[in-house]
Design a protein around this motif. Structure first.
Motif, PDB file in Angstrom:
ATOM      1  N   LYS A  13      47.776  39.948  37.013  1.00  0.00           N
ATOM      2  CA  LYS A  13      47.818  39.696  38.459  1.00  0.00           C
ATOM      3  C   LYS A  13      47.160  40.808  39.264  1.00  0.00           C
ATOM      4  O   LYS A  13      46.382  40.541  40.185  1.00  0.00           O
ATOM      5  CB  LYS A  13      49.260  39.500  38.906  1.00  0.00           C
ATOM      6  CG  LYS A  13      49.875  38.220  38.391  1.00  0.00           C
ATOM      7  CD  LYS A  13      51.343  38.131  38.716  1.00  0.00           C
ATOM      8  CE  LYS A  13      51.942  36.906  38.035  1.00  0.00           C
ATOM      9  NZ  LYS A  13      53.387  36.868  38.138  1.00  0.00           N
ATOM     10  N   GLU A  14      47.488  42.058  38.934  1.00  0.00           N
ATOM     11  CA  GLU A  14      47.019  43.175  39.751  1.00  0.00           C
ATOM     12  C   GLU A  14      45.580  43.585  39.450  1.00  0.00           C
ATOM     13  O   GLU A  14      44.837  43.935  40.370  1.00  0.00           O
ATOM     14  CB  GLU A  14      47.940  44.378  39.567  1.00  0.00           C
ATOM     15  CG  GLU A  14      49.321  44.160  40.137  1.00  0.00           C
ATOM     16  CD  GLU A  14      50.262  45.332  39.910  1.00  0.00           C
ATOM     17  OE1 GLU A  14      49.806  46.396  39.420  1.00  0.00           O
ATOM     18  OE2 GLU A  14      51.453  45.192  40.220  1.00  0.00           O
ATOM     19  N   VAL A  15      45.199  43.563  38.187  1.00  0.00           N
ATOM     20  CA  VAL A  15      43.883  44.068  37.810  1.00  0.00           C
ATOM     21  C   VAL A  15      42.882  42.926  37.654  1.00  0.00           C
ATOM     22  O   VAL A  15      41.888  42.861  38.368  1.00  0.00           O
ATOM     23  CB  VAL A  15      43.962  44.925  36.526  1.00  0.00           C
ATOM     24  CG1 VAL A  15      42.589  45.405  36.107  1.00  0.00           C
ATOM     25  CG2 VAL A  15      44.905  46.116  36.740  1.00  0.00           C
ATOM     26  N   VAL A  16      43.135  42.040  36.725  1.00  0.00           N
ATOM     27  CA  VAL A  16      42.162  40.985  36.422  1.00  0.00           C
ATOM     28  C   VAL A  16      41.948  40.074  37.633  1.00  0.00           C
ATOM     29  O   VAL A  16      40.816  39.820  38.029  1.00  0.00           O
ATOM     30  CB  VAL A  16      42.596  40.170  35.186  1.00  0.00           C
ATOM     31  CG1 VAL A  16      41.661  39.009  34.936  1.00  0.00           C
ATOM     32  CG2 VAL A  16      42.663  41.070  33.961  1.00  0.00           C
ATOM     33  N   ILE A  17      43.038  39.615  38.226  1.00  0.00           N
ATOM     34  CA  ILE A  17      42.930  38.730  39.385  1.00  0.00           C
ATOM     35  C   ILE A  17      42.775  39.546  40.672  1.00  0.00           C
ATOM     36  O   ILE A  17      41.916  39.246  41.501  1.00  0.00           O
ATOM     37  CB  ILE A  17      44.141  37.783  39.466  1.00  0.00           C
ATOM     38  CG1 ILE A  17      44.123  36.838  38.252  1.00  0.00           C
ATOM     39  CG2 ILE A  17      44.145  37.001  40.783  1.00  0.00           C
ATOM     40  CD1 ILE A  17      45.379  36.024  38.069  1.00  0.00           C
TER      41      ILE A  17
END
Length: 87
Positions: A13-17
Motif C-alpha cells: 500500500k505505502e510503497v508499491v501503490i
C-alpha cells in the motif's frame, strides 16, 4: 494475519501503490483481489510446491476474484543471490 503478511500488505500500500511503482496494483488491491500468502517452507522442493499451488489457484480463479498472488517466503532466500539462483 501474521506479522509478515501485515508488513508486506503495508509495503504494498505505502510503497508499491503509494509511490505508483506499479500502475496496475491499486485497482486489485482496492477490490481485495490480491492474495498474500505466507510460506514457511525450508526446502526448494517445498517452495516449488507452494509456487505451483499458487499458480494453479490463480489459473483456476476468475480474475474478478483473484488478480495476483504474493508469496511471502519467511524462512528461505533472504540473500538476493540465493533468491536469484532459485529463480
Amino acid at each position: 494475519m501474521s506479522k509478515e503478511i501485515n508488513a508486506v500488505s503495508q509495503w504494498l500500500k505505502e510503497v508499491v501503490i503509494g509511490l505508483d511503482l506499479c500502475p496496475f496494483a491499486a485497482w486489485p488491491e482496492q477490490h481485495n483481489q490480491i492474495r498474500i500468502t505466507l510460506s514457511r517452507d525450508t526446502t526448494e522442493d517445498a517452495l516449488l510446491e507452494t509456487l505451483q499451488s499458487e499458480l494453479t489457484l490463480a489459473a483456476e480463479t476468475p480474475a474478478s476474484e483473484l488478480e495476483t498472488t504474493l508469496i511471502v517466503i519467511a524462512n528461505m532466500l533472504e540473500d538476493f543471490d540465493d533468491y536469484n539462483q532459485f529463480l
